[in-house]
Design an enzyme around this catalytic site. Sequence first.
Site, PDB file in Angstrom:
ATOM      1  N   CYS A  67      20.248 -46.510   8.706  1.00 49.53           N
ATOM      2  CA  CYS A  67      19.442 -47.731   8.634  1.00 49.53           C
ATOM      3  C   CYS A  67      18.018 -47.426   8.154  1.00 49.53           C
ATOM      4  O   CYS A  67      17.820 -47.092   7.003  1.00 49.53           O
ATOM      5  CB  CYS A  67      19.456 -48.439   9.987  1.00 49.53           C
ATOM      6  N   HIS A 103      25.521 -48.882  11.764  1.00 49.89           N
ATOM      7  CA  HIS A 103      25.327 -48.292  13.092  1.00 49.89           C
ATOM      8  C   HIS A 103      26.689 -48.104  13.760  1.00 49.89           C
ATOM      9  O   HIS A 103      27.589 -48.928  13.585  1.00 49.89           O
ATOM     10  CB  HIS A 103      24.474 -49.212  13.975  1.00 49.89           C
TER      11      HIS A 103
END
Length: 482
Positions: free
Chosen positions: A329, A428
């Site tokens: 991310c 994630h």
Amino acid sequence: MFQGTGSDVGKSLIVAGLCRALTRRGLTVRPFKPQNMSNNAAVTADGGEIGRAQALQARACGVAPHTDFNPVLLKPQGGNGSQIVVHGRVEGVAKAAAYQALKPQLMCDVMASFERLRDAADIVLIEGAGSAAEINLRAGDIANMGFARQADVPVVLIGDIDRGGVIASLVGTKAVVDPADAELICGFLVNRFRGDPSLFETGMAEIERRTGWPSFGLVLHFEDAAKLPAEDALALRARLAERPDATVSIAMIALPSVSNFDDLDPLAAEPDVRLMRIGPHEVLPAHVDCVILPGSKATLADLAVLHESGLAHDIMAHHRRGGTVFGLCGGYQMLGRTLVDPGGIEGGPDRMDGLGLLDVETTIATEKRLVEVEVTTAGASPCMLKGYEMHMGETRGPDCSRPFAHFADGSAEGARSGDGRTVGTYLHGVFANDVFRRQFLEGLGGSGGAQSYEAEIETVLDGFADHLETHCDIDGLLSHAR
């Protein structure tokens, strides 16, 4: 409602364990936290985000996470204040003083969520935030006694004996809170006791005598609690795996606004992995197999720290020596050539050079992507991954033609460098996949464990529920519910 004498006294875990215990008794149970402050968040089934602890508590209840479980989430952004998330959606950014003025209107949002849960469940287990004794914040409070008074719910106070001073913490809370607030407290729990419980019998009796509150139990330390996902970055260092005999060494770069750090929990659980936390003022060891840059709530600010501290040079030197770099991310965004914030969303510079290990450029956008996804990894041994995206950036560039994975429609996700040693992804939860984790560690010269990470979480939740059934008066707690 379970409130604490301070932060990190075990409120989240106690609620999760009770969620599992009461669900196993056949009750319809729902978790609730009126206001949370955390950069470790989870995507919900209704397309929002809530604190990671409430996602674990939902799991303990056997239900999908929902925004009603945590209607107000504050996500700190360094000196720029906190992002305010209401019912899973970003409503703006405010500094501490400005946020205090917003609390009265947020109470309406909090109560709306609570009333929906109360109507749908046999019992709602509510978690407070920080300390019940923060009387300087009592006016307009929506997280602790302010909510308890508004909703008229009984309160159980939790103290942590492991940190010391638990008698003074519990008795002191009774001394400083408003008498009308104290009337809501129906008893207390002492958490994380180590050793012979008989040695604290007089301590428990003295707390009861001085407060007038009954004890609901002395909860012994539960070793396997460290295997459950943590929400508070205060617990980050204690959870890392310093195993000098491990065959794989991984360095996690812990920048000031690190977020979603539980992505690395499955690696920390591997017996063959030594996972090290490297902060901004520490030196990256020369002999590590992989450097991981996790997510960040303030990517540009953290990138500036990465450059100023010299860690950027260390990471690039690691790569030149043949090491692997993996970005998740915000960490993925930092690995590119540039990071651009044309709208000033993060409140800092509008453009900054990245590490340049991936030939991509990221533009920060106003729309936040919050979605659960399934992808198939690219490469010789593809595997299917389930995870979630939680970001405000869009990344493009030549290295995206070598993606980390593909969505079901064939579109690309993430990027990989030409030499294959630098990888970035927005996804994630990738390391929770046992097959991918094993492949990843084998690529670093190690081996993945045979155990299932997700199955282990279920085992620990069941074990802690058993632990509370033994050391906590659950029937006594239920007798006070209304």
